[in-house]
Write a protein that holds these residues in place. Sequence first.
Motif, PDB file in Angstrom:
ATOM      1  N   LEU A 129      89.594  23.588  83.735  1.00  0.00           N
ATOM      2  CA  LEU A 129      88.960  22.277  83.668  1.00  0.00           C
ATOM      3  C   LEU A 129      90.074  21.242  83.662  1.00  0.00           C
ATOM      4  CD1 LEU A 129      89.172  21.026  80.483  1.00  0.00           C
ATOM      5  CD2 LEU A 129      87.667  22.985  80.127  1.00  0.00           C
ATOM      6  N   GLU A 130      89.734  20.006  83.989  1.00  0.00           N
ATOM      7  CA  GLU A 130      90.773  18.990  84.114  1.00  0.00           C
ATOM      8  C   GLU A 130      90.253  17.629  83.708  1.00  0.00           C
ATOM      9  OE1 GLU A 130      90.060  16.804  87.033  1.00  0.00           O
ATOM     10  OE2 GLU A 130      88.232  18.006  86.885  1.00  0.00           O
ATOM     11  N   THR A 131      91.164  16.735  83.390  1.00  0.00           N
ATOM     12  CA  THR A 131      90.835  15.379  82.986  1.00  0.00           C
ATOM     13  C   THR A 131      92.053  14.509  83.254  1.00  0.00           C
ATOM     14  OG1 THR A 131      90.091  13.999  81.134  1.00  0.00           O
ATOM     15  CG2 THR A 131      91.553  15.821  80.597  1.00  0.00           C
ATOM     16  N   ALA A 132      91.980  13.249  82.886  1.00  0.00           N
ATOM     17  CA  ALA A 132      93.119  12.338  83.007  1.00  0.00           C
ATOM     18  C   ALA A 132      92.948  11.227  81.990  1.00  0.00           C
ATOM     19  CB  ALA A 132      93.212  11.747  84.420  1.00  0.00           C
ATOM     20  N   THR A 133      94.068  10.641  81.605  1.00  0.00           N
ATOM     21  CA  THR A 133      94.024   9.543  80.649  1.00  0.00           C
ATOM     22  C   THR A 133      95.315   8.739  80.740  1.00  0.00           C
ATOM     23  OG1 THR A 133      93.480   8.982  78.356  1.00  0.00           O
ATOM     24  CG2 THR A 133      95.059  10.771  78.686  1.00  0.00           C
ATOM     25  N   ASP A 134      95.406   7.679  79.953  1.00  0.00           N
ATOM     26  CA  ASP A 134      96.623   6.874  79.882  1.00  0.00           C
ATOM     27  C   ASP A 134      97.736   7.677  79.213  1.00  0.00           C
ATOM     28  OD1 ASP A 134      95.097   4.810  80.915  1.00  0.00           O
ATOM     29  OD2 ASP A 134      94.666   3.947  78.946  1.00  0.00           O
ATOM     30  N   TRP A 135      98.987   7.316  79.529  1.00  0.00           N
ATOM     31  CA  TRP A 135     100.124   8.035  78.947  1.00  0.00           C
ATOM     32  C   TRP A 135     100.072   8.038  77.419  1.00  0.00           C
ATOM     33  CZ3 TRP A 135     102.780  11.366  81.516  1.00  0.00           C
ATOM     34  CH2 TRP A 135     103.061  11.191  82.879  1.00  0.00           C
ATOM     35  N   SER A 136      99.670   6.929  76.829  1.00  0.00           N
ATOM     36  CA  SER A 136      99.669   6.839  75.370  1.00  0.00           C
ATOM     37  C   SER A 136      98.668   7.789  74.724  1.00  0.00           C
ATOM     38  CB  SER A 136      99.379   5.397  74.931  1.00  0.00           C
ATOM     39  OG  SER A 136      98.107   4.977  75.408  1.00  0.00           O
ATOM     40  N   ALA A 175      98.253  10.131  83.459  1.00  0.00           N
ATOM     41  CA  ALA A 175      98.435  11.422  84.117  1.00  0.00           C
ATOM     42  C   ALA A 175      97.193  12.280  83.942  1.00  0.00           C
ATOM     43  CB  ALA A 175      99.649  12.148  83.534  1.00  0.00           C
ATOM     44  N   SER A 176      97.109  13.314  84.762  1.00  0.00           N
ATOM     45  CA  SER A 176      96.041  14.304  84.616  1.00  0.00           C
ATOM     46  C   SER A 176      96.510  15.426  83.705  1.00  0.00           C
ATOM     47  CB  SER A 176      95.675  14.885  85.983  1.00  0.00           C
ATOM     48  OG  SER A 176      96.731  15.695  86.474  1.00  0.00           O
ATOM     49  N   LEU A 177      95.562  16.103  83.097  1.00  0.00           N
ATOM     50  CA  LEU A 177      95.819  17.317  82.330  1.00  0.00           C
ATOM     51  C   LEU A 177      94.913  18.408  82.894  1.00  0.00           C
ATOM     52  CD1 LEU A 177      95.903  15.943  78.664  1.00  0.00           C
ATOM     53  CD2 LEU A 177      97.854  16.755  80.005  1.00  0.00           C
TER      54      LEU A 177
END
Length: 527
Positions: A400-407, A445-447
Amino acid sequence: MKWNAWGDPAAAKPLSDGIRQLLKAALGVDGSSATEPDPSQVRLRPSALTDEHRQALEAIVGAEHCRTGHLDRLLHAGGKSTPDLLRRNGSDIQDAPDAVLLPGFDLDIAAILEYCGNHRIAVVPFGGGTSVVGGLDPIRGDAFTAVISLDLRRFDALHSLDEVSGEAEFGAGVTGPAAERLLGERGYSLGHFPQSFQFATLGGFAATRSSGQDSAGYGRFDDMVRGLRAITPAGVLELGRAPASAAGPDLRQLLLGSEGVFGVITRVRVRVHPTPETTRYEAWSFPDFTTGAAALRAVTQTGTGPTVIRLSDEAETGVNLATTEQIGEQQITGGCLAITLFEGTAEHTASRHAETRAVLEAHGGTSLGEEPARAWEHGRFGAPYLRDSLLAAGALCETLETATDWSRVPALKAAVTEALTTALADSGTPALVLCHISHVYPTGASLYFTVVAGQRGNPIEQWSAAKAAASQAIMNAGGTITHHHAVGADHRPWMSREVGELGVQVLRAVKATLDPAGILNPGKLIP
Protein backbone atom coordinates in the motif's frame (compact mmCIF):
# COMPACT_ATOMS: atom_id res chain seq x y z
CA MET A 1 -0.56 -12.17 -17.66
CA LYS A 2 -1.24 -15.39 -15.81
CA TRP A 3 -4.86 -15.81 -14.74
CA ASN A 4 -4.09 -16.27 -11.02
CA ALA A 5 -0.75 -14.49 -10.60
CA TRP A 6 1.00 -11.25 -11.46
CA GLY A 7 2.44 -11.69 -14.93
CA ASP A 8 4.53 -13.90 -17.21
CA PRO A 9 4.80 -17.44 -15.78
CA ALA A 10 8.32 -17.67 -17.22
CA ALA A 11 9.41 -14.86 -14.88
CA ALA A 12 8.12 -16.54 -11.70
CA LYS A 13 10.41 -16.28 -8.63
CA PRO A 14 10.59 -19.49 -6.58
CA LEU A 15 11.35 -18.90 -2.91
CA SER A 16 15.03 -19.16 -2.03
CA ASP A 17 16.28 -21.01 1.04
CA GLY A 18 16.97 -17.64 2.62
CA ILE A 19 13.37 -16.50 2.20
CA ARG A 20 12.00 -19.80 3.47
CA GLN A 21 14.18 -19.55 6.58
CA LEU A 22 13.07 -15.96 7.09
CA LEU A 23 9.40 -16.92 6.80
CA LYS A 24 9.75 -19.74 9.32
CA ALA A 25 11.85 -17.81 11.82
CA ALA A 26 9.98 -14.50 11.71
CA LEU A 27 6.41 -15.48 10.83
CA GLY A 28 6.02 -19.18 11.56
CA VAL A 29 5.22 -19.95 7.92
CA ASP A 30 6.55 -23.34 6.82
CA GLY A 31 6.87 -22.28 3.16
CA SER A 32 5.29 -25.36 1.57
CA SER A 33 3.49 -24.37 -1.63
CA ALA A 34 -0.19 -25.10 -2.16
CA THR A 35 -1.43 -27.02 -5.18
CA GLU A 36 -2.41 -24.63 -7.95
CA PRO A 37 -5.91 -25.06 -9.41
CA ASP A 38 -6.54 -25.39 -13.12
CA PRO A 39 -8.41 -22.41 -14.62
CA SER A 40 -11.18 -24.74 -15.79
CA GLN A 41 -11.86 -25.55 -12.11
CA VAL A 42 -12.63 -21.94 -11.20
CA ARG A 43 -16.35 -21.40 -10.75
CA LEU A 44 -17.61 -18.20 -12.37
CA ARG A 45 -21.06 -16.76 -11.98
CA PRO A 46 -23.00 -17.72 -15.15
CA SER A 47 -23.13 -15.02 -17.79
CA ALA A 48 -26.24 -12.86 -17.49
CA LEU A 49 -25.94 -11.47 -21.02
CA THR A 50 -28.99 -12.46 -23.06
CA ASP A 51 -28.68 -13.77 -26.59
CA GLU A 52 -30.38 -10.60 -27.81
CA HIS A 53 -27.81 -8.35 -26.12
CA ARG A 54 -24.91 -10.53 -27.24
CA GLN A 55 -26.05 -10.41 -30.85
CA ALA A 56 -26.50 -6.65 -30.71
CA LEU A 57 -22.98 -6.17 -29.31
CA GLU A 58 -21.55 -8.61 -31.87
CA ALA A 59 -23.11 -6.46 -34.59
CA ILE A 60 -21.05 -3.51 -33.30
CA VAL A 61 -17.61 -5.12 -32.84
CA GLY A 62 -17.87 -8.34 -34.84
CA ALA A 63 -18.51 -11.82 -33.46
CA GLU A 64 -14.78 -12.55 -33.05
CA HIS A 65 -14.44 -9.50 -30.77
CA CYS A 66 -17.36 -10.35 -28.47
CA ARG A 67 -16.14 -13.11 -26.20
CA THR A 68 -18.11 -15.03 -23.59
CA GLY A 69 -15.80 -18.02 -23.07
CA HIS A 70 -14.75 -19.12 -19.59
CA LEU A 71 -11.08 -18.15 -19.90
CA ASP A 72 -11.83 -14.75 -21.49
CA ARG A 73 -14.18 -13.91 -18.63
CA LEU A 74 -11.73 -15.23 -16.01
CA LEU A 75 -8.87 -13.13 -17.36
CA HIS A 76 -11.03 -10.01 -17.00
CA ALA A 77 -12.53 -10.87 -13.59
CA GLY A 78 -10.54 -8.20 -11.75
CA GLY A 79 -7.04 -6.90 -11.16
CA LYS A 80 -3.94 -8.19 -9.43
CA SER A 81 -4.26 -7.23 -5.77
CA THR A 82 -3.61 -9.85 -3.11
CA PRO A 83 -7.38 -10.25 -2.45
CA ASP A 84 -7.90 -10.63 -6.23
CA LEU A 85 -5.35 -13.45 -6.41
CA LEU A 86 -6.58 -15.16 -3.25
CA ARG A 87 -10.14 -15.11 -4.61
CA ARG A 88 -9.02 -16.47 -7.95
CA ASN A 89 -7.36 -19.44 -6.29
CA GLY A 90 -10.35 -20.08 -4.01
CA SER A 91 -13.25 -22.45 -4.42
CA ASP A 92 -16.14 -19.98 -4.09
CA ILE A 93 -18.18 -18.80 -7.07
CA GLN A 94 -16.57 -15.65 -8.45
CA ASP A 95 -17.96 -12.62 -10.20
CA ALA A 96 -16.77 -12.03 -13.76
CA PRO A 97 -17.89 -9.85 -16.65
CA ASP A 98 -20.68 -11.41 -18.67
CA ALA A 99 -18.78 -10.71 -21.90
CA VAL A 100 -15.49 -9.21 -23.06
CA LEU A 101 -15.65 -6.75 -25.95
CA LEU A 102 -12.62 -5.74 -28.02
CA PRO A 103 -13.58 -2.61 -29.97
CA GLY A 104 -11.23 -1.31 -32.64
CA PHE A 105 -12.50 2.22 -33.27
CA ASP A 106 -13.89 5.20 -31.38
CA LEU A 107 -17.21 4.75 -33.18
CA ASP A 108 -17.41 1.18 -31.81
CA ILE A 109 -17.03 2.48 -28.26
CA ALA A 110 -19.62 5.21 -28.81
CA ALA A 111 -22.08 2.63 -30.12
CA ILE A 112 -21.36 0.24 -27.23
CA LEU A 113 -21.92 2.98 -24.65
CA GLU A 114 -25.17 4.03 -26.31
CA TYR A 115 -26.48 0.48 -26.40
CA CYS A 116 -25.42 -0.34 -22.86
CA GLY A 117 -26.89 2.91 -21.55
CA ASN A 118 -30.22 2.08 -23.15
CA HIS A 119 -30.25 -1.48 -21.76
CA ARG A 120 -28.80 -1.07 -18.25
CA ILE A 121 -25.52 -2.88 -18.95
CA ALA A 122 -22.47 -1.76 -16.95
CA VAL A 123 -19.16 -1.19 -18.77
CA VAL A 124 -15.73 -1.65 -17.17
CA PRO A 125 -12.85 -0.23 -19.28
CA PHE A 126 -9.89 -2.64 -19.25
CA GLY A 127 -6.28 -1.89 -20.17
CA GLY A 128 -3.49 -4.09 -18.86
CA GLY A 129 -5.44 -5.55 -15.95
CA THR A 130 -2.87 -4.50 -13.32
CA SER A 131 -5.11 -2.66 -10.83
CA VAL A 132 -4.35 -3.47 -7.18
CA VAL A 133 -7.24 -1.48 -5.66
CA GLY A 134 -10.33 -3.19 -7.08
CA GLY A 135 -10.46 -0.83 -10.06
CA LEU A 136 -11.59 -3.59 -12.43
CA ASP A 137 -14.13 -5.39 -10.26
CA PRO A 138 -17.17 -6.31 -12.41
CA ILE A 139 -19.68 -4.63 -10.09
CA ARG A 140 -23.29 -4.63 -11.27
CA GLY A 141 -25.32 -4.33 -8.06
CA ASP A 142 -29.09 -4.08 -8.48
CA ALA A 143 -28.94 -1.33 -11.09
CA PHE A 144 -27.66 -3.35 -14.06
CA THR A 145 -28.77 -6.45 -15.87
CA ALA A 146 -25.24 -7.36 -16.96
CA VAL A 147 -21.66 -6.07 -16.99
CA ILE A 148 -19.14 -6.17 -19.83
CA SER A 149 -15.38 -5.68 -19.89
CA LEU A 150 -14.26 -3.21 -22.57
CA ASP A 151 -10.77 -4.34 -23.53
CA LEU A 152 -8.74 -1.59 -25.28
CA ARG A 153 -5.95 -3.82 -26.61
CA ARG A 154 -6.74 -3.03 -30.26
CA PHE A 155 -6.04 0.68 -29.66
CA ASP A 156 -2.35 -0.13 -30.00
CA ALA A 157 -0.86 2.35 -32.48
CA LEU A 158 1.61 5.21 -32.37
CA HIS A 159 -0.47 7.76 -34.30
CA SER A 160 2.06 10.57 -34.52
CA LEU A 161 5.44 11.77 -33.34
CA ASP A 162 6.13 15.50 -33.37
CA GLU A 163 9.90 15.64 -33.06
CA VAL A 164 9.93 19.44 -33.09
CA SER A 165 7.56 19.75 -30.12
CA GLY A 166 8.65 16.54 -28.41
CA GLU A 167 5.17 15.01 -28.34
CA ALA A 168 3.76 11.64 -29.38
CA GLU A 169 0.15 10.48 -29.66
CA PHE A 170 -0.69 6.85 -28.85
CA GLY A 171 -3.73 4.66 -28.74
CA ALA A 172 -4.78 4.03 -25.16
CA GLY A 173 -4.12 0.30 -25.42
CA VAL A 174 -0.39 0.65 -26.08
CA THR A 175 1.58 -1.04 -23.28
CA GLY A 176 4.62 0.45 -21.60
CA PRO A 177 7.13 -1.80 -23.44
CA ALA A 178 5.36 -1.22 -26.78
CA ALA A 179 5.53 2.56 -26.29
CA GLU A 180 9.26 2.38 -25.56
CA ARG A 181 9.82 0.15 -28.59
CA LEU A 182 7.81 2.34 -30.97
CA LEU A 183 9.53 5.49 -29.72
CA GLY A 184 12.95 3.84 -29.56
CA GLU A 185 12.79 3.06 -33.26
CA ARG A 186 12.73 6.82 -33.80
CA GLY A 187 15.32 7.67 -31.14
CA TYR A 188 12.90 8.72 -28.38
CA SER A 189 11.67 7.52 -25.00
CA LEU A 190 8.71 8.22 -22.74
CA GLY A 191 10.55 7.34 -19.54
CA HIS A 192 7.56 6.09 -17.54
CA PHE A 193 8.48 2.93 -15.61
CA PRO A 194 6.03 1.99 -12.85
CA GLN A 195 6.25 -1.52 -11.43
CA SER A 196 3.31 -2.41 -13.70
CA PHE A 197 5.29 -1.19 -16.75
CA GLN A 198 5.54 -4.56 -18.49
CA PHE A 199 1.77 -5.03 -18.75
CA ALA A 200 -0.10 -1.77 -18.08
CA THR A 201 -1.25 0.57 -20.85
CA LEU A 202 -0.90 4.29 -21.50
CA GLY A 203 -4.65 4.71 -21.14
CA GLY A 204 -4.43 2.99 -17.77
CA PHE A 205 -1.52 5.20 -16.72
CA ALA A 206 -3.63 8.27 -17.49
CA ALA A 207 -6.81 6.94 -15.89
CA THR A 208 -5.02 6.17 -12.60
CA ARG A 209 -2.50 9.06 -12.37
CA SER A 210 0.34 6.57 -12.48
CA SER A 211 3.77 7.48 -11.15
CA GLY A 212 6.84 5.70 -12.52
CA GLN A 213 10.14 4.90 -10.87
CA ASP A 214 11.86 7.63 -12.93
CA SER A 215 9.49 10.29 -11.64
CA ALA A 216 12.29 12.39 -10.12
CA GLY A 217 13.58 13.01 -13.62
CA TYR A 218 10.54 12.84 -15.88
CA GLY A 219 7.61 13.46 -13.56
CA ARG A 220 4.41 11.51 -12.99
CA PHE A 221 2.39 10.33 -15.97
CA ASP A 222 -0.13 13.14 -15.49
CA ASP A 223 2.81 15.56 -15.85
CA MET A 224 3.61 13.96 -19.21
CA VAL A 225 0.10 14.13 -20.67
CA ARG A 226 -0.36 17.00 -23.13
CA GLY A 227 -3.74 15.95 -24.48
CA LEU A 228 -6.22 13.10 -24.62
CA ARG A 229 -9.43 11.91 -26.19
CA ALA A 230 -12.23 10.23 -24.27
CA ILE A 231 -15.50 8.74 -25.50
CA THR A 232 -18.29 9.35 -22.99
CA PRO A 233 -21.98 8.40 -23.12
CA ALA A 234 -22.68 12.12 -23.61
CA GLY A 235 -20.17 12.61 -26.46
CA VAL A 236 -16.48 13.01 -27.21
CA LEU A 237 -14.01 15.04 -25.14
CA GLU A 238 -10.92 16.20 -27.03
CA LEU A 239 -8.70 17.99 -24.53
CA GLY A 240 -5.32 19.76 -24.54
CA ARG A 241 -4.86 22.46 -27.18
CA ALA A 242 -1.56 23.92 -26.02
CA PRO A 243 1.32 23.32 -23.57
CA ALA A 244 -0.39 25.67 -21.13
CA SER A 245 -3.58 27.68 -21.12
CA ALA A 246 -5.59 30.10 -19.01
CA ALA A 247 -8.86 29.13 -20.68
CA GLY A 248 -10.61 28.16 -17.47
CA PRO A 249 -9.95 25.04 -15.39
CA ASP A 250 -7.88 22.37 -17.12
CA LEU A 251 -10.49 19.81 -18.16
CA ARG A 252 -7.81 17.20 -18.80
CA GLN A 253 -7.75 16.82 -15.04
CA LEU A 254 -11.30 15.46 -15.12
CA LEU A 255 -10.05 12.47 -17.09
CA LEU A 256 -6.63 12.04 -15.49
CA GLY A 257 -7.34 9.85 -12.48
CA SER A 258 -10.97 9.28 -13.46
CA GLU A 259 -10.54 5.47 -13.56
CA GLY A 260 -13.02 5.00 -16.39
CA VAL A 261 -16.03 6.35 -14.49
CA PHE A 262 -16.45 9.44 -16.70
CA GLY A 263 -15.41 8.13 -20.11
CA VAL A 264 -13.22 5.72 -22.05
CA ILE A 265 -9.81 7.18 -22.90
CA THR A 266 -8.87 6.13 -26.43
CA ARG A 267 -5.90 8.39 -27.26
CA VAL A 268 -3.17 9.98 -25.15
CA ARG A 269 -0.74 12.65 -26.34
CA VAL A 270 2.39 12.69 -24.21
CA ARG A 271 5.68 14.53 -23.81
CA VAL A 272 8.67 12.47 -24.98
CA HIS A 273 12.43 13.00 -24.94
CA PRO A 274 15.42 11.74 -26.95
CA THR A 275 16.73 8.37 -25.84
CA PRO A 276 19.34 9.08 -23.14
CA GLU A 277 22.94 8.88 -24.33
CA THR A 278 24.27 7.58 -21.03
CA THR A 279 23.22 6.43 -17.56
CA ARG A 280 25.13 6.83 -14.29
CA TYR A 281 24.46 4.79 -11.16
CA GLU A 282 25.34 5.17 -7.50
CA ALA A 283 23.99 3.53 -4.35
CA TRP A 284 24.25 5.01 -0.88
CA SER A 285 24.02 3.95 2.72
CA PHE A 286 22.54 6.09 5.49
CA PRO A 287 22.73 5.26 9.19
CA ASP A 288 18.95 5.44 9.61
CA PHE A 289 15.75 6.31 7.77
CA THR A 290 15.44 9.78 9.29
CA THR A 291 18.91 10.77 8.06
CA GLY A 292 18.27 9.31 4.62
CA ALA A 293 14.90 11.05 4.25
CA ALA A 294 16.51 14.38 5.17
CA ALA A 295 19.14 13.78 2.49
CA LEU A 296 16.48 13.04 -0.16
CA ARG A 297 14.63 16.18 0.86
CA ALA A 298 17.80 18.23 0.44
CA VAL A 299 18.39 16.78 -3.03
CA THR A 300 14.90 17.53 -4.31
CA GLN A 301 14.71 20.97 -2.71
CA THR A 302 18.13 21.85 -4.13
CA GLY A 303 17.04 20.60 -7.55
CA THR A 304 20.16 18.61 -8.45
CA GLY A 305 18.16 16.49 -10.87
CA PRO A 306 18.55 12.70 -10.45
CA THR A 307 16.31 10.63 -12.72
CA VAL A 308 15.70 8.10 -9.93
CA ILE A 309 16.15 8.59 -6.20
CA ARG A 310 14.70 6.24 -3.61
CA LEU A 311 15.37 5.19 -0.03
CA SER A 312 14.62 1.86 1.68
CA ASP A 313 14.12 1.79 5.44
CA GLU A 314 16.13 -0.43 7.78
CA ALA A 315 13.73 -3.38 7.46
CA GLU A 316 13.53 -3.30 3.66
CA THR A 317 17.29 -2.89 3.40
CA GLY A 318 17.87 -5.74 5.85
CA VAL A 319 16.02 -8.31 3.71
CA ASN A 320 17.36 -6.89 0.43
CA LEU A 321 13.90 -6.26 -1.02
CA ALA A 322 15.33 -3.17 -2.75
CA THR A 323 17.37 -5.30 -5.16
CA THR A 324 14.90 -8.24 -5.44
CA GLU A 325 17.59 -10.67 -6.64
CA GLN A 326 19.01 -11.59 -3.22
CA ILE A 327 15.97 -11.19 -0.99
CA GLY A 328 16.46 -12.87 2.36
CA GLU A 329 20.17 -13.44 1.66
CA GLN A 330 23.14 -11.40 2.91
CA GLN A 331 22.55 -7.87 4.09
CA ILE A 332 23.84 -5.01 1.92
CA THR A 333 24.31 -2.52 4.73
CA GLY A 334 23.42 -2.13 8.38
CA GLY A 335 21.62 1.12 7.66
CA CYS A 336 19.30 2.25 4.88
CA LEU A 337 19.97 1.76 1.19
CA ALA A 338 19.39 4.61 -1.27
CA ILE A 339 19.50 4.36 -5.03
CA THR A 340 20.35 7.16 -7.48
CA LEU A 341 20.33 7.03 -11.26
CA PHE A 342 21.03 9.78 -13.81
CA GLU A 343 20.13 9.81 -17.52
CA GLY A 344 20.93 12.21 -20.35
CA THR A 345 24.00 13.43 -22.18
CA ALA A 346 27.40 12.54 -20.78
CA GLU A 347 27.98 16.12 -19.67
CA HIS A 348 24.55 16.56 -18.10
CA THR A 349 24.62 13.27 -16.18
CA ALA A 350 28.13 14.01 -14.92
CA SER A 351 27.18 17.44 -13.57
CA ARG A 352 23.93 16.27 -11.95
CA HIS A 353 25.64 13.23 -10.48
CA ALA A 354 28.40 15.33 -8.96
CA GLU A 355 26.00 17.84 -7.46
CA THR A 356 23.72 15.14 -6.03
CA ARG A 357 26.72 13.24 -4.66
CA ALA A 358 27.90 16.35 -2.81
CA VAL A 359 24.48 16.88 -1.22
CA LEU A 360 24.14 13.24 -0.13
CA GLU A 361 27.64 13.17 1.35
CA ALA A 362 26.95 16.39 3.23
CA HIS A 363 23.85 14.79 4.74
CA GLY A 364 25.50 11.66 6.08
CA GLY A 365 25.51 9.36 3.06
CA THR A 366 28.24 6.81 2.34
CA SER A 367 28.71 5.70 -1.26
CA LEU A 368 28.29 1.99 -2.01
CA GLY A 369 29.32 2.35 -5.65
CA GLU A 370 27.38 1.35 -8.74
CA GLU A 371 26.55 -2.31 -8.19
CA PRO A 372 23.55 -2.11 -5.81
CA ALA A 373 21.96 0.55 -8.04
CA ARG A 374 22.48 -1.58 -11.15
CA ALA A 375 21.07 -4.59 -9.29
CA TRP A 376 17.97 -2.59 -8.37
CA GLU A 377 17.43 -1.54 -12.00
CA HIS A 378 17.89 -5.11 -13.20
CA GLY A 379 15.25 -6.47 -10.84
CA ARG A 380 12.93 -3.51 -10.45
CA PHE A 381 9.90 -5.17 -12.04
CA GLY A 382 10.32 -8.46 -10.18
CA ALA A 383 8.83 -7.90 -6.72
CA PRO A 384 5.21 -8.81 -7.65
CA TYR A 385 6.44 -12.24 -8.80
CA LEU A 386 7.86 -12.85 -5.33
CA ARG A 387 4.43 -12.05 -3.88
CA ASP A 388 2.93 -14.87 -5.98
CA SER A 389 5.34 -17.38 -4.42
CA LEU A 390 4.79 -16.02 -0.92
CA LEU A 391 1.00 -16.34 -1.24
CA ALA A 392 1.34 -19.90 -2.49
CA ALA A 393 3.59 -20.71 0.48
CA GLY A 394 1.04 -19.57 3.07
CA ALA A 395 2.33 -16.05 3.65
CA LEU A 396 0.20 -12.94 3.33
CA CYS A 397 1.95 -10.30 1.21
CA GLU A 398 0.59 -7.00 -0.07
CA THR A 399 1.58 -3.38 -0.65
CA LEU A 400 0.00 0.00 0.00
CA GLU A 401 1.19 3.55 -0.51
CA THR A 402 0.55 7.14 0.48
CA ALA A 403 2.24 10.55 0.41
CA THR A 404 2.53 13.54 2.69
CA ASP A 405 4.57 16.66 3.43
CA TRP A 406 8.18 16.20 4.51
CA SER A 407 7.39 17.40 8.03
CA ARG A 408 4.82 14.63 8.45
CA VAL A 409 6.80 11.74 6.94
CA PRO A 410 8.17 10.31 10.24
CA ALA A 411 4.81 10.39 12.02
CA LEU A 412 2.94 8.94 9.03
CA LYS A 413 5.43 6.10 8.62
CA ALA A 414 5.22 5.25 12.32
CA ALA A 415 1.42 5.40 12.38
CA VAL A 416 0.94 3.10 9.38
CA THR A 417 3.54 0.63 10.63
CA GLU A 418 1.85 0.50 14.03
CA ALA A 419 -1.62 0.08 12.51
CA LEU A 420 -0.49 -2.81 10.32
CA THR A 421 1.47 -4.67 12.97
CA THR A 422 -1.33 -4.30 15.53
CA ALA A 423 -4.09 -5.40 13.15
CA LEU A 424 -2.13 -8.43 11.96
CA ALA A 425 -1.13 -9.35 15.52
CA ASP A 426 -4.83 -9.32 16.38
CA SER A 427 -5.36 -11.87 13.60
CA GLY A 428 -2.73 -14.13 15.17
CA THR A 429 0.47 -13.40 13.25
CA PRO A 430 3.52 -11.19 13.58
CA ALA A 431 4.22 -9.00 10.56
CA LEU A 432 7.17 -7.64 8.65
CA VAL A 433 6.39 -4.07 7.56
CA LEU A 434 8.90 -2.68 5.06
CA CYS A 435 8.88 0.83 3.64
CA HIS A 436 10.60 2.96 1.03
CA ILE A 437 10.43 6.45 -0.41
CA SER A 438 10.20 6.18 -4.19
CA HIS A 439 8.81 9.55 -5.31
CA VAL A 440 10.00 12.91 -4.05
CA TYR A 441 8.76 16.47 -4.39
CA PRO A 442 10.06 19.78 -3.04
CA THR A 443 7.37 19.74 -0.34
CA GLY A 444 6.95 16.04 0.40
CA ALA A 445 7.33 12.40 -0.57
CA SER A 446 5.53 9.11 -1.04
CA LEU A 447 5.78 6.18 1.35
CA TYR A 448 5.41 2.69 -0.12
CA PHE A 449 4.81 -0.16 2.32
CA THR A 450 5.28 -3.89 1.75
CA VAL A 451 3.65 -6.14 4.35
CA VAL A 452 4.44 -9.82 4.93
CA ALA A 453 2.64 -11.92 7.54
CA GLY A 454 1.27 -15.40 8.01
CA GLN A 455 -2.11 -16.28 6.53
CA ARG A 456 -4.63 -16.85 9.30
CA GLY A 457 -8.28 -17.91 8.97
CA ASN A 458 -9.78 -16.15 5.97
CA PRO A 459 -6.78 -14.27 4.54
CA ILE A 460 -8.97 -11.90 2.48
CA GLU A 461 -10.79 -10.76 5.63
CA GLN A 462 -7.47 -10.71 7.49
CA TRP A 463 -5.94 -8.32 4.97
CA SER A 464 -9.11 -6.23 4.69
CA ALA A 465 -8.95 -5.51 8.44
CA ALA A 466 -5.27 -4.61 8.25
CA LYS A 467 -5.78 -2.39 5.20
CA ALA A 468 -8.70 -0.58 6.88
CA ALA A 469 -6.54 0.07 9.95
CA ALA A 470 -3.71 1.39 7.78
CA SER A 471 -6.11 3.57 5.78
CA GLN A 472 -7.51 5.08 8.96
CA ALA A 473 -3.98 5.76 10.18
CA ILE A 474 -3.11 7.43 6.87
CA MET A 475 -6.05 9.79 7.04
CA ASN A 476 -5.49 10.59 10.71
CA ALA A 477 -1.81 11.36 10.10
CA GLY A 478 -2.47 13.73 7.20
CA GLY A 479 -1.54 11.47 4.28
CA THR A 480 -3.39 10.90 1.03
CA ILE A 481 -5.34 7.67 0.70
CA THR A 482 -3.39 6.89 -2.49
CA HIS A 483 -0.35 8.39 -4.20
CA HIS A 484 -0.38 6.33 -7.40
CA HIS A 485 -2.37 3.10 -6.99
CA ALA A 486 -5.65 5.02 -7.57
CA VAL A 487 -8.96 4.75 -5.72
CA GLY A 488 -10.86 1.86 -7.29
CA ALA A 489 -13.32 0.10 -5.03
CA ASP A 490 -10.86 -0.40 -2.16
CA HIS A 491 -10.16 3.27 -1.38
CA ARG A 492 -13.61 4.55 -2.30
CA PRO A 493 -14.87 4.60 1.34
CA TRP A 494 -12.14 7.13 2.17
CA MET A 495 -12.86 9.59 -0.63
CA SER A 496 -15.23 11.72 1.44
CA ARG A 497 -12.42 12.43 3.88
CA GLU A 498 -9.95 12.92 1.03
CA VAL A 499 -11.89 15.57 -0.92
CA GLY A 500 -14.72 16.54 1.45
CA GLU A 501 -18.47 16.23 0.97
CA LEU A 502 -18.59 19.17 -1.44
CA GLY A 503 -15.81 17.60 -3.47
CA VAL A 504 -17.82 14.38 -3.67
CA GLN A 505 -20.81 16.39 -4.93
CA VAL A 506 -18.62 17.88 -7.66
CA LEU A 507 -17.53 14.40 -8.77
CA ARG A 508 -21.13 13.24 -8.80
CA ALA A 509 -22.14 16.24 -10.89
CA VAL A 510 -19.46 15.45 -13.48
CA LYS A 511 -20.61 11.83 -13.51
CA ALA A 512 -24.22 12.84 -14.04
CA THR A 513 -23.25 15.08 -16.97
CA LEU A 514 -20.92 12.69 -18.81
CA ASP A 515 -22.54 9.37 -17.87
CA PRO A 516 -26.19 10.03 -16.98
CA ALA A 517 -27.12 6.33 -16.92
CA GLY A 518 -24.18 5.57 -14.62
CA ILE A 519 -22.96 2.61 -16.68
CA LEU A 520 -19.22 3.34 -16.61
CA ASN A 521 -17.21 1.36 -14.04
CA PRO A 522 -19.81 1.48 -11.25
CA GLY A 523 -18.69 1.16 -7.65
CA LYS A 524 -15.35 2.90 -8.19
CA LEU A 525 -13.88 6.28 -7.21
CA ILE A 526 -17.07 8.17 -6.24
CA PRO A 527 -18.69 7.39 -2.85
